[in-house]
Design an enzyme around this catalytic site. Structure first.
Site, PDB file in Angstrom:
ATOM      1  NE  ARG A  57      -4.023  -1.860   0.018  1.00 23.02           N
ATOM      2  CZ  ARG A  57      -3.981  -2.838  -0.873  1.00 23.02           C
ATOM      3  NH1 ARG A  57      -2.964  -2.929  -1.717  1.00 23.02           N
ATOM      4  NH2 ARG A  57      -4.943  -3.735  -0.929  1.00 23.02           N
ATOM      5  CG  HIS A  92      -2.181  -0.832  -8.011  1.00 23.73           C
ATOM      6  ND1 HIS A  92      -2.833  -0.043  -7.103  1.00 23.73           N
ATOM      7  CD2 HIS A  92      -2.282  -2.105  -7.531  1.00 23.73           C
ATOM      8  CE1 HIS A  92      -3.326  -0.784  -6.120  1.00 23.73           C
ATOM      9  NE2 HIS A  92      -3.001  -2.051  -6.364  1.00 23.73           N
TER      10      HIS A  92
END
Length: 312
Positions: free
Chosen positions: A227, A275
């Protein structure tokens, strides 16, 4: 009576998931009606969801027996005050395998020094730059959940000494496990490569701040597919500028897409990936979702239930 599952993960994802969800329903023999709009929210029995999907107010679905998230991370959902239904995160062996491949690839890239050969095809024969044995390259695995355990054990299988850290004590075969602030310092002071695979909670935000980055051996590498907010961006940039951190490969960010003007893009010691470390595969994720629905209808406990207090 027919059970209704509302696919509220967004119209963009529906074409990818529709055939796989329908196949999984057929294979389980459920009498399950998939809908992509819910004109009568009170008739919705299950909600299939992803961040950025169609729902912001879960209180409109008082009879929903569970919200089934298509992502492994739930930090963008679990704090929604209208969400009172049980929430299940995605735990999918295919997603885990994708993360193992991505993490292993980037750790080996750093360990073998591959960049120096790719970027220096200049006719100069460079001797004496072979990598040391993996057994001399300690790797820190921050996070010992499903993904962290799998990645850590894969790296241990390649011969790396893997030091694992979690917020609570764990025992994982092949990994030297630690916990607590003292354990984090022990792990970081030895790590030449750090991988972050923690959930984002109040306790893990900015975990890698200036003080903790200062514990690392000079030139340590960081790989973050977990994250974005696990890392203090300003502290990392400062550590990269001084060489305290030798390089960082970052797949996740506080703001996505990462703004074009962000200093990470231009920094010579940063690799940005968009991502992509471990996308949820619709075919296998659909099986996980339908299996959980079948369990609920059979009166069995839901799998991968989120602990609201812990945030994951």
């Amino acid at each position: 009576m027919t059970t209704t599952a509302y696919f509220a993960a967004g119209a963009r994802l529906w074409p990818d998931y529709k055939p796989h969800l329908e196949r999984a329903i057929a294979e389980t023999g459920l009498d399950l009606d998939l809908i992509t709009t819910a004109p009568d929210p009170e008739k919705v029995d299950f909600i299939i969801f992803a961040p950025g999907g169609d729902i912001t107010d879960f209180s409109l679905y008082p009879n929903a027996r569970a919200v089934l998230n298509l992502w492994a991370g739930v930090e963008r959902i679990v704090t929604n005050p209208t969400l009172t239904q049980p929430l299940c995160r995605m735990v999918d062996p295919a997603l885990t395998q994708g993360m193992v491949e991505w993490v292993t690839g980037h750790v080996l890239r750093y360990h073998l020094g591959i960049d120096q050969f790719i970027l220096n095809q200049d006719g100069i024969w460079r001797e004496g730059v072979a990598a040391p044995p993996a057994r001399l390259r300690p790797v820190a695995m921050l996070g010992l959940g499903e993904l962290g355990r799998a990645c850590g054990q894969a790296l241990a299988g390649l011969g790396f000494p893997v030091l694992g850290w979690g917020r609570s004590p764990r025992e994982v075969p092949g990994i030297d496990c630690h916990s607590g602030e003292e354990g984090l310092e022990t792990v970081l002071r030895q790590a030449q490569i750090v991988v972050t695979l923690l959930p984002l909670t109040r306790d893990t935000e900015n975990l890698l701040d200036a003080r903790r980055l200062g514990w690392l051996p000079d030139g340590a590498m960081i790989v973050n597919p977990g994250r974005g907010p696990l890392v203090d961006d300003d502290a990392l940039l400062a550590a990269l500028d001084t060489g305290k951190v030798g390089h960082a490969t970052l797949d996740v960010f506080r703001q996505e897409p990462l703004p074009a003007a962000h200093p990470y893009w231009a920094h010579p010691r940063v690799t940005v990936t968009p991502h992509i470390a471990a996308a949820t595969p619709p075919d296998t994720a659909s099986v996980v979702v339908i299996e959980n629905i079948a369990r609920s209808l059979a009166g069995k406990p839901l799998l991968h239930l989120v602990d609201r207090e812990r945030g994951y």
